[in-house]
Scaffold this motif. Structure first.
Motif: not given
Length: 570
Positions: A294-301, A522-529, A535-537
């Motif tokens: 899930r990529r949450e759009e709200q994280l972008l703003s 690395e700098i990431i898109d907040p939606r990829d958090t 994946e890490w956990v």
């Protein structure tokens, strides 16, 4: 040959003996059942029981029924107490039970051990208890490697001067089982519900654990009660004024506050659901219907472009972690906050990512601007230690927005840097895997430690909103260019010079500049958090945590007691 005549008639004699033996044990069994019946049914005329009801409190066995799965309680020490017999007939007239009920039970099908104070018996004092019953329960929990739950109400068998007359002497106070309490928390999760006045020994037990919850308007905690305090300090205080929830929920003595006894039990069940039954097991993994991708759009703003503007960090957390409903609904989120009423500049709690429990550590920019103070430092240290201890470590999701340590006279008087060192030490010495996301600020010593807790060896990414350095630019420019600013001549000229300097530094402030020099990995898109942390956990639970088993076995003996003689760090 008939059975009666075999072996010289011995067969009949043996059968008669068996019948006689069976009937001979019925009487003590009947007496056992009668004593259990008296103990397990409340005496509606008993002053202690009446007092509990008058104070709107559940009776001890009602608490056990409410806390545990139906019919799951298996009592240990069911007839511990003082029976009273009729001198003429020998019949049982009454039974005064020990003021501590102990036993195994289940919560959501999972085995636990409970020690529960019965305040209706001598207010929970020592002269209403049976020595070592409660500590024995803590030994059982540790050896069985199951979570320990304490329902505290009274002094939990602590001292009473009336005991002096009973034994005919005073005594040098001993540990009263507190050593067993510390041994237990080294091995199994320990949670306490404060369900009335918790004083002396019980107060010590409340803080010798991993999670504690008070009930508003029902519970108080103090080293000594109002009458002792009045004699010692001449303060005439009510129980609530001396040690009510508003005091201890804000100073960090207890972790959480509940609205009722049932709410306290719910919080304990939730807390335990994230932890393994002991340090020798992995935290429980569940199936999550929330897609790991899930990529949450709200994280972008969610982080404002204007750096001084605040945002809701709890909402940010809910957008990342597992949810079983709308992401905006806190009740649907897997995030369970711990310590929300104290050290409020820091936010801590448990959550799940792809069904796997993690600890969450971040800061609240709405409190102190996010700067970490003395209580926030204590809270951070305790929480990181907790995550590092359980299961082969509870992986830590570290969301960083930290302008540094709190400054000023109040911060200095509170010994902020001293307590801050405890937080820094806990993070640096933690062996649990940590995933660090710098979501905004990371300044000064505090920012450095929180943004790089594994000293360059951890997993770390940043959002495009990242802003970091030895000092925040505004304050740093004031310090570095003080002479020029002071010589500006007028307020208007000073303000213009400050604006010019800020504009000059703005060109090097971009996190992209840091990434060019590999100062951030690395700098990431907040939606990829969420996808990245899930994946890490998953990798951590499958490939990293199991390898810690050998280390745990080497540190603890077969009975679960620390082989080094050192237990959990309080």
């Amino acid at each position: 040959m008939s059975p009666d005549s075999s072996n010289g008639g011995g067969g009949k004699a043996r059968r008669d003996d068996a019948v006689e033996d069976a009937s001979s044990w019925e009487q003590p069994l009947s007496e056992l059942r009668e004593q259990q019946r008296l103990i397990r049914r409340p005496n509606l005329q008993d002053p202690g029981y009446i007092r509990q009801r008058a104070n709107a409190k559940l009776w001890v066995r009602e608490r056990l029924t409410t806390l545990l799965d139906k019919d799951s309680f298996a009592e240990v020490g069911s007839v511990t107490g003082k029976p009273v017999y009729d001198e003429k007939t020998g019949e049982l007239k009454s039974f005064t039970p020990a003021n501590c009920v102990t036993g195994f039970g289940r919560i959501n099908g999972r085995k636990v051990f409970v020690t529960a104070d019965d305040f209706s018996v001598r207010g929970g004092h020592a002269d209403g208890g049976i020595q070592m019953k409660a500590p024995y329960g803590e030994i059982l929990a540790r050896k069985a490697r199951v979570p320990l739950i304490r329902l505290l109400d009274g002094s939990s068998g602590g001292g009473s001067v009336a005991t002096y007359l009973t034994i005919g002497a005073t005594y040098i106070p001993g540990m009263a089982g507190l050593g067993k309490s510390m041994d237990a928390m080294s091995v199994v999760p320990v949670a306490s519900a404060l369900l009335g006045p918790v004083v002396g020994l019980a107060a010590a037990k409340a803080v010798i654990g991993h999670f504690s919850v008070m009930v508003k308007g029902l519970s108080q905690l103090f080293a000594a009660g109002p009458r002792v305090v009045k004699q010692a300090t001449f303060e005439d205080l009510s129980k609530e004024a001396l040690g009510g929830w508003e005091i201890h929920a804000q100073n960090g003595t207890v972790d959480n506050v509940a609205t009722s006894e049932r709410d306290a039990f719910r919080q304990i069940a939730t807390f335990l659901s994230y932890l393994p039954s002991s340090i020798f097991a992995l935290p429980p993994v569940t199936t999550s219907a929330d897609p790991a991708t899930r990529r949450e759009e709200q994280l972008l703003s969610i982080i404002p472009r204007r750096r001084a503007r605040p945002y809701d960090v709890r909402r940010l957390v809910r957008l990342v972690v597992d949810t079983n409903g709308p992401v905006e609904d806190p009740s649907s989120s897997s995030f369970f906050e711990i310590g929300g009423t104290w050290g409020r500049c820091i936010v801590t709690g448990f959550a799940r990512l792809a069904g796997r429990p993690v600890g969450v550590l971040t800061s609240d920019c709405l409190v102190n601007g996010g700067a970490i103070d003395a209580l926030g430092s204590q809270k951070s240290a305790r929480f990181v230690t907790l995550c590092d201890h359980f299961g082969y470590g509870l992986p830590l999701l570290n969301l960083v927005d930290l302008p540094g340590f709190a400054v000023g006279s109040v911060a200095e008087r509170a010994a902020t840097i001293r307590h801050g060192a405890s937080a820094m030490s806990a993070l640096y010495n933690a062996t649990v895997p940590i995933y660090t996301v710098i979501i905004r600020r990371a300044f000064g010593v505090a920012g450095g430690v929180f943004a790089d807790p594994e000293d360059g060896a951890g997993t770390r990414v940043a959002w495009p909103s990242g802003d970091w350095g030895s000092l925040p630019l505004e304050g740093g420019i004031e310090a570095a260019y003080k002479r020029q600013l002071d010589a500006a001549g007028s307020a208007e000229a000073r303000e213009k010079l400050m604006a010019d300097l800020l504009e000059k530094f703005e060109s090097v402030r971009s996190p992209m500049k840091t990434a060019h020099k590999f100062g951030v990995e690395e700098i990431i898109d907040p939606r990829d958090t969420r996808p990245l942390t899930c994946e890490w956990v998953t990798h951590v639970y499958e490939h990293v945590l199991p390898q810690r088993l050998t280390w745990r076995q080497g540190r603890f003996g077969l009975d679960g007691k620390p082989s080094t003689g050192r237990g959990y760090r309080l």
